[in-house]
Design an enzyme around this catalytic site. Structure first.
Site, short mmCIF file in Angstrom:
data_model
loop_
_atom_site.label_atom_id
_atom_site.label_comp_id
_atom_site.label_asym_id
_atom_site.label_seq_id
_atom_site.Cartn_x
_atom_site.Cartn_y
_atom_site.Cartn_z
N HIS A 1 1.29 24.09 0.95
CA HIS A 1 1.43 24.04 2.41
C HIS A 1 1.73 25.41 3.03
O HIS A 1 0.92 25.93 3.77
CB HIS A 1 2.47 23.01 2.85
CG HIS A 1 2.14 21.62 2.47
ND1 HIS A 1 1.17 20.87 3.11
CD2 HIS A 1 2.62 20.82 1.49
CE1 HIS A 1 1.07 19.68 2.56
NE2 HIS A 1 1.93 19.62 1.56
N PHE B 1 4.42 5.17 -1.48
CA PHE B 1 4.53 5.55 -2.89
C PHE B 1 5.48 4.61 -3.63
O PHE B 1 5.23 4.23 -4.78
CB PHE B 1 5.02 7.00 -3.01
CG PHE B 1 3.97 8.01 -2.67
CD1 PHE B 1 3.13 8.54 -3.64
CD2 PHE B 1 3.80 8.44 -1.36
CE1 PHE B 1 2.16 9.47 -3.33
CE2 PHE B 1 2.83 9.37 -1.03
CZ PHE B 1 2.00 9.89 -2.02
N HIS C 1 5.78 23.35 -3.73
CA HIS C 1 5.75 23.01 -2.32
C HIS C 1 6.80 23.89 -1.63
O HIS C 1 7.96 23.92 -2.07
CB HIS C 1 6.15 21.54 -2.11
CG HIS C 1 5.04 20.57 -2.31
ND1 HIS C 1 4.44 20.36 -3.53
CD2 HIS C 1 4.42 19.73 -1.44
CE1 HIS C 1 3.51 19.42 -3.40
NE2 HIS C 1 3.46 19.04 -2.14
N ASP D 1 -4.18 16.73 -0.12
CA ASP D 1 -2.84 16.19 -0.31
C ASP D 1 -2.87 14.74 -0.80
O ASP D 1 -2.76 14.48 -1.99
CB ASP D 1 -2.01 16.33 0.96
CG ASP D 1 -0.51 16.43 0.67
OD1 ASP D 1 -0.14 16.51 -0.51
OD2 ASP D 1 0.28 16.46 1.63
N ASP D 2 -3.03 13.79 0.11
CA ASP D 2 -3.01 12.36 -0.23
C ASP D 2 -4.10 11.62 0.53
O ASP D 2 -3.82 10.70 1.31
CB ASP D 2 -1.64 11.75 0.09
CG ASP D 2 -0.52 12.44 -0.64
OD1 ASP D 2 -0.34 12.17 -1.84
OD2 ASP D 2 0.18 13.27 -0.02
N GLU E 1 6.78 23.62 4.09
CA GLU E 1 6.21 22.46 4.78
C GLU E 1 7.23 22.00 5.82
O GLU E 1 7.89 20.97 5.67
CB GLU E 1 5.87 21.34 3.79
CG GLU E 1 5.10 20.19 4.41
CD GLU E 1 4.85 19.04 3.44
OE1 GLU E 1 4.14 18.10 3.81
OE2 GLU E 1 5.37 19.08 2.30
N PHE F 1 5.69 7.08 4.82
CA PHE F 1 4.89 7.75 3.81
C PHE F 1 5.46 7.52 2.41
O PHE F 1 4.76 7.13 1.48
CB PHE F 1 4.84 9.24 4.15
CG PHE F 1 4.04 10.10 3.21
CD1 PHE F 1 2.68 9.90 3.04
CD2 PHE F 1 4.65 11.14 2.53
CE1 PHE F 1 1.94 10.72 2.19
CE2 PHE F 1 3.92 11.96 1.69
CZ PHE F 1 2.56 11.76 1.51
N GLU F 2 6.75 7.75 2.26
CA GLU F 2 7.38 7.60 0.95
C GLU F 2 7.50 6.13 0.54
O GLU F 2 7.49 5.81 -0.66
CB GLU F 2 8.73 8.30 0.94
CG GLU F 2 8.57 9.81 1.11
CD GLU F 2 9.80 10.60 0.72
OE1 GLU F 2 10.93 10.08 0.88
OE2 GLU F 2 9.64 11.76 0.27
N TRP G 1 7.88 10.20 7.57
CA TRP G 1 8.10 10.46 6.16
C TRP G 1 8.64 9.23 5.44
O TRP G 1 8.30 8.97 4.27
CB TRP G 1 9.07 11.64 5.98
CG TRP G 1 8.34 12.94 5.80
CD1 TRP G 1 8.02 13.84 6.74
CD2 TRP G 1 7.84 13.44 4.56
NE1 TRP G 1 7.34 14.89 6.18
CE2 TRP G 1 7.21 14.68 4.85
CE3 TRP G 1 7.84 13.00 3.25
CZ2 TRP G 1 6.61 15.47 3.87
CZ3 TRP G 1 7.24 13.78 2.27
CH2 TRP G 1 6.63 14.99 2.58
#
Length: 515
Positions: free
Chosen positions: A386, A217, A359, A443-444, A362, A213-214, A210
């Site tokens: 999710h 962004f 959301h 999602d992405d 998840e 992932f973040e 995560w």
């Protein structure tokens, strides 16, 4: 067959199958001589009842669809047969990063790629576009700079960024000075893509997954706020959706203010105006594209005062643009974010006509983060993003069904972020078997080069559904994405008309082997 055995089989048949006509038979005669209750017959009836009860079970195929279905199922059965022989290289059981090249060679995938998929209903604006396209177009054609912040994290920007602690480097200049431009681009892409050769490591390091992932962004946030990039990027969103036979989208966006070379900032309302114009321009050249609408989405790390301010901002934007802004969501790593329950008072102030698309669920936790699903339902969410943990909460299933709260299932995202490895064990298999309201989304996809919806549809079809599930479930996935989209009656009428034509053309292409 002896009478006791007949009664045993009959009793088990009734335990599985509860059709009204059987109840009538029971009331008239305990066992009707005209009905075949042999073991094979009962077994077949149970399997058929499962098929009818599952997602797509009520769909009837016409003669041409039946012919196309035979071609699809031949391909599906061949892949499953090969998977039984060589389970270690069976793509539907493998991680996407290991399976992608195999999936691309799949006949089932080739058919799905050509299939009209309806709507893309769960996607985050800054994770939608292929990272390869970003490197080739945004990073090489605009005046993009890079730097690192105090944590050593990359930042891409077109201005002097306050968080930079290293000098700004011009990306184009660095590439031109690189002895190997292709290698330079590969290294650059690692900052905006989740790919790894060893995804199995992430199963025990979800917080690190995560964090990576973040950080993607975070790295791209400022360059995507640069007006020229913003316009090209969002146009590309529509192009990639359309190329994957998607006709409509609802995208989550923070609507953060933009900037341009003239030191002018663009407000959130102006951002909405920009998006509206981009969609209008796209529809001029793609008249069979229905449109794109926005879900206002903010991070789940706010305090109550900040959340109140966000709701106030949403109210102002919704009042000005209810035709394109359709709802509100809270996003981010759910396990480490604030629970919905904390903001019950603030979230009760949503304006009439707007929707929640929370959301929730998840997570792999039970009795902790997953309780967000309960609060989402109590807050009258329109859909749930999710709902990975929903199988653990049977009291919610009937409510979700009766209120038609669609679950936004994102197969590859759940895998890449470490919630599951073998997608055949994903809880969505249960949701489909029970025909819970659901849609399949991506999602992405840009962050793992996932081609909008095709790869997610492949996993949903090959990993979530029965080996006997066929074209009907794929068609239902697409129809659900229309049914649970936020559309005006006229938009829905137009959408169904366009989808019907595209579906018929798709069926003809399968029959004529043009996929």
């Amino acid at each position: 067959m002896c009478f006791k055995l007949k009664m045993f089989i009959f009793k088990n048949f009734l335990d599985f199958v509860k059709f009204s006509f059987l109840l009538i038979i029971i009331s008239n005669n305990l066992i009707a001589a005209s009905i075949d209750f042999s073991y094979t017959s009962v077994r077949d009836k149970i399997l058929e009842s499962e098929r009818v009860a599952a997602t797509g079970g009520s769909i009837w195929l016409n003669a041409r669809e039946a012919k196309a279905n035979a071609i699809l199922m031949k391909a599906k059965n061949q892949e499953i047969t090969e998977g039984l022989r060589n389970p270690d290289i069976y793509a539907p059981s493998m991680h996407f990063f290991h399976a992608k090249s195999r999936i691309r060679r799949s006949e089932v995938f080739r058919i799905i790629s050509k299939m009209p998929k309806g709507s893309f209903l769960h996607g985050h604006q800054r994770g939608m576009v292929s990272s390869k396209w970003i490197i080739k177009n945004i990073m090489s054609q605009f005046n993009v700079f890079s730097c690192r912040d105090q944590r050593g994290i990359f930042i891409f920007t077109a201005r002097n960024h306050t968080k930079c602690v290293t000098p700004l480097e011009n990306v184009c200049t660095e590439r031109n000075n690189s002895p190997d431009k292709k290698q330079y681009d590969r290294v650059l892409e690692k900052h905006i893509n989740m790919f790894t050769l060893h995804p199995e490591i992430g199963l025990t390091e979800r917080n690190k997954l995560w964090e990576k992932f973040e950080n993607i962004f975070y790295a791209t946030e400022d360059i995507y706020k640069y007006l020229p990039v913003f316009r090209e990027y969002n146009k590309r969103i529509l192009e990639e959706l359309y190329a994957d036979n998607i006709m409509y989208a609802e995208i989550r966006s923070s609507l953060s203010p933009l900037y341009c070379d003239r030191n002018r900032n663009y407000s959130s309302l102006e951002v909405l105006n920009e998006l509206e114009q981009i969609v209008k321009d796209f529809k001029k050249t793609h008249p069979d594209f229905i449109g794109m609408k926005i879900i206002y989405a903010k991070k789940n790390n706010a305090n109550k005062a900040e959340m109140c301010k966000r709701i106030d901002t949403f109210k102002e934007l919704y009042k000005a643009k209810p035709n394109i802004l359709i709802g509100f969501d809270i996003v981010g790593q759910e396990d480490l974010g604030e629970p919905l329950q904390k903001f019950i008072d603030e979230l009760s102030e949503l304006p009439e006509g707007a929707n929640f698309f929370f959301h929730a669920g998840e997570t792999n936790w039970f009795g902790k983060t997953d309780l967000n699903m309960l609060d989402a339902i109590l807050l009258n969410t329109r859909r749930i993003g999710h709902a990975y943990a929903l199988a653990k909460h049977p009291q919610l299933w009937d409510t979700i069904k009766s209120r038609k709260i669609a679950i936004e299932v994102n197969p590859i995202s759940n895998q890449i972020l470490g919630y599951i490895w073998d997608l055949r064990n994903h809880p969505a298999a249960f949701y489909i078997a029970e025909d819970l309201p659901l849609i399949i989304s991506g999602d992405d996809p840009g962050i793992w080069n996932g081609k909008a919806l095709s790869y997610d549809f492949y996993y949903a079809f090959m990993s979530f559904t029965s080996a006997h599930a066929d074209l009907r479930v794929l068609k239902q996935f697409a129809l659900n994405s229309i049914r649970y989209a936020i559309l005006t009656p006229e938009e829905k009428r137009q959408f169904n008309k366009i989808f019907s034509k595209k579906w018929d053309k798709f069926i003809d292409e399968i029959i004529n082997s043009k996929y």
